[in-house]
Design an enzyme around this catalytic site. Structure first.
Site, PDB file in Angstrom:
ATOM      1  N   ILE A 203       0.921  -1.145   0.105  1.00 52.60           N
ATOM      2  CA  ILE A 203       0.179  -0.039  -0.010  1.00 52.60           C
ATOM      3  C   ILE A 203       0.704   1.199  -0.269  1.00 52.60           C
ATOM      4  O   ILE A 203       1.601   1.247   1.076  1.00 52.60           O
ATOM      5  CB  ILE A 203      -0.990   0.294   1.298  1.00 52.60           C
ATOM      6  CG1 ILE A 203      -1.732  -1.321   1.365  1.00 52.60           C
ATOM      7  CG2 ILE A 203      -1.839   1.116   1.068  1.00 52.60           C
ATOM      8  CD1 ILE A 203      -2.234  -1.292   2.601  1.00 52.60           C
ATOM      9  N   HIS A 204       0.731   2.201  -1.126  1.00 51.81           N
ATOM     10  CA  HIS A 204       1.278   3.270  -1.006  1.00 51.81           C
ATOM     11  C   HIS A 204       0.766   4.593  -1.576  1.00 51.81           C
ATOM     12  O   HIS A 204       1.203   5.556  -1.714  1.00 51.81           O
ATOM     13  CB  HIS A 204       2.970   3.178  -1.612  1.00 51.81           C
ATOM     14  CG  HIS A 204       2.732   2.965  -3.270  1.00 51.81           C
ATOM     15  ND1 HIS A 204       2.612   1.990  -3.857  1.00 51.81           N
ATOM     16  CD2 HIS A 204       3.133   3.967  -4.268  1.00 51.81           C
ATOM     17  CE1 HIS A 204       2.513   2.252  -5.059  1.00 51.81           C
ATOM     18  NE2 HIS A 204       2.759   3.497  -5.348  1.00 51.81           N
ATOM     19  N   ARG A 205      -0.365   4.402  -2.362  1.00 55.18           N
ATOM     20  CA  ARG A 205      -1.031   5.408  -2.806  1.00 55.18           C
ATOM     21  C   ARG A 205      -1.403   6.617  -2.028  1.00 55.18           C
ATOM     22  O   ARG A 205      -2.218   5.980  -0.819  1.00 55.18           O
ATOM     23  CB  ARG A 205      -2.400   5.010  -3.513  1.00 55.18           C
ATOM     24  CG  ARG A 205      -2.072   4.177  -4.552  1.00 55.18           C
ATOM     25  CD  ARG A 205      -1.717   4.839  -5.898  1.00 55.18           C
ATOM     26  NE  ARG A 205      -1.117   3.880  -6.889  1.00 55.18           N
ATOM     27  CZ  ARG A 205      -0.211   3.949  -8.096  1.00 55.18           C
ATOM     28  NH1 ARG A 205      -0.119   5.351  -8.124  1.00 55.18           N
ATOM     29  NH2 ARG A 205       0.048   3.126  -8.677  1.00 55.18           N
ATOM     30  N   ARG A 236       7.344   5.654   2.345  1.00 53.04           N
ATOM     31  CA  ARG A 236       6.083   7.078   2.774  1.00 53.04           C
ATOM     32  C   ARG A 236       4.851   6.241   3.610  1.00 53.04           C
ATOM     33  O   ARG A 236       4.765   7.001   4.474  1.00 53.04           O
ATOM     34  CB  ARG A 236       5.556   7.539   1.243  1.00 53.04           C
ATOM     35  CG  ARG A 236       4.544   6.910   0.626  1.00 53.04           C
ATOM     36  CD  ARG A 236       4.168   7.637  -0.490  1.00 53.04           C
ATOM     37  NE  ARG A 236       2.774   8.209  -0.016  1.00 53.04           N
ATOM     38  CZ  ARG A 236       2.566   9.316  -0.085  1.00 53.04           C
ATOM     39  NH1 ARG A 236       3.448  10.522  -0.524  1.00 53.04           N
ATOM     40  NH2 ARG A 236       1.411   9.945   0.381  1.00 53.04           N
ATOM     41  N   ASP A 276      -2.593  -1.663  -3.804  1.00 52.61           N
ATOM     42  CA  ASP A 276      -3.060  -0.509  -4.439  1.00 52.61           C
ATOM     43  C   ASP A 276      -2.193  -0.036  -5.715  1.00 52.61           C
ATOM     44  O   ASP A 276      -1.961   1.161  -6.291  1.00 52.61           O
ATOM     45  CB  ASP A 276      -3.490   0.928  -3.632  1.00 52.61           C
ATOM     46  CG  ASP A 276      -2.097   1.302  -2.670  1.00 52.61           C
ATOM     47  OD1 ASP A 276      -1.083   0.973  -2.982  1.00 52.61           O
ATOM     48  OD2 ASP A 276      -2.481   2.084  -1.898  1.00 52.61           O
TER      49      ASP A 276
END
Ligand code: UD1
Length: 351
Positions: A203-205, A236, A276
């Protein structure tokens, strides 16, 4: 010809690997790395693992707000292009590095070749969608992975220079294929996992990571579903999760970002992939692992065919239900070409 290739973020290093190899058989290549991704696990690891030549220019731009990051890249890339005067500039995918290099080249009247042209999510709130549309519209050579991508360009009036060559990520996967099984056999016991007995999550969006409630709902769904979740964490995402202080279920195991072969190996044996990422959705599809996509739309609609991929956004009940859906029985049609996209690009590229 002298060909400049411009990259900056993890997925671009993966796409560069086969393209660089193919280009070097007939052209001179100058590699420009913007420095958008700078952690070893996000950058150096991929150059080493995929035997990508060391960049000729490392611009060291790093992170920052979109405008500042893209602007600094634009100025720095322009300087390199003025010095090197390449015949053509090749850009990949949809990151800020892609857009900066495309703009810098187009303004200097150097033809731009876009690898992965024509993808659309139709969600203009995604920075990547802006990057894709603008890059396509300043490109002279548009290398589309799929028929859908060609159609998207047609609808926008982009017809000249468009070629459907297949997906370079499929080239990479085919090459890795003989090593995936063996790597999985070594990795699963290392992580205490069993075949089809875990979820692989990435998950990084910003739509998910920047919203603490979305992250909490995703965590809730993972916990409710009940299988162990292996979650390699993008830097992030890690920074944000530390800030949110969410009480994660013990089933969720956070690990450092993985190398590419390790990611493919773990995806190949998972019950499902929950992600994502655009690239990971497609890799799951090609590896015949069902995927649950934690977004409302996808730029890879082909993966939705036959229920191999499902869109859930960050709704916890929907995620839990999608994770529990039966494995599709029917064989998948592969719309991503023949695994020779990189050599087709190298052959077709022109000044
Ligand atoms: C970028 C791309 C995205 C791609 C993703 C792959 C854009 C707009 N987005 O998103 O399309 O799917 O890469 O990973 O270009 N950071 C580090 N170390 C790093 C890199 C990033 O700590 O090596 C952290 C920084 O806090 C930074 C944040 O991640 O502020 C965002 O990094 P950035 O490269 O700007 O965008 P990504 O989210 O990685």
């Amino acid at each position: 010809m002298k060909v400049a290739t411009a990259v900056g973020a993890r997925p671009q290093f993966i796409k560069l690997a086969p393209v660089s190899r193919a280009l070097r058989q007939r052209h001179q290549e100058v590699i420009i790395h913007t420095g958008q991704h700078y952690d070893d696990r996000m950058s150096a690891t991929f150059f080493a693992e995929m035997a990508i030549p060391t960049p000729d220019y490392h611009l060291g731009i790093g992170s920052g707000p979109h405008g500042a990051q893209t602007g600094q890249m634009l100025a720095a890339i322009e300087e390199v292009l003025l010095k090197e005067r390449p015949d053509v500039v090749v850009v990949f995918g949809d990151t800020n590095s892609t857009l900066a290099a495309a703009l810098a080249a187009a303004k200097l009247h150097i033809p731009v070749a876009h690898v992965e042209a024509g993808l659309r999510s139709f969600n203009r709130e995604m920075p990547e969608e802006i990057n894709r549309v603008l890059t396509d519209h300043v490109s002279a050579q548009l290398y589309c992975p799929t028929e859908t991508a060609v159609r998207h360009l047609q609808r926008e009036g982009v017809i000249r220079g468009v070629e459907q060559v297949g997906d370079v990520m499929f080239d990479v996967l085919l090459e890795a294929q003989p090593r995936i099984q063996q790597r999985a056999q070594a990795l699963l016991p290392e992580f205490g996992l069993t075949p089809r007995g875990y979820i692989l999550a990435t998950i990084h969006r910003p739509a998910n990571t920047d919203d603490p409630e979305a992250m909490r709902r995703i965590g809730q769904a993972f916990s409710d579903f009940g299988l162990p979740v292996l979650f390699p964490v993008h830097p992030r995402t890690r920074k944000l999760l530390e800030r949110y202080g969410i009480a994660w279920s013990e089933r969720i195991r956070f690990v450092e970002p993985l190398g590419h072969l390790d990611l493919l190996a773990l995806a190949s044996q998972a019950h499902q992939v929950a992600t994502d990422s655009g690239g990971v959705q497609k890799e799951a599809f090609l590896l015949a692992t069902p995927c649950t996509t934690l977004r409302e739309e996808t730029e890879w609609p082909e993966t939705l065919e036959g229920d191999w991929n499902t869109l859930t956004g960050s709704r916890d009940a929907a995620i839990c239900k999608a994770l529990g859906r039966p494995r599709p029985a029917q064989l998948r049609h592969n719309p991503f070409g023949k695994g020779d996209a990189a050599s087709r690009i190298a052959q077709s590229l022109h000044a």
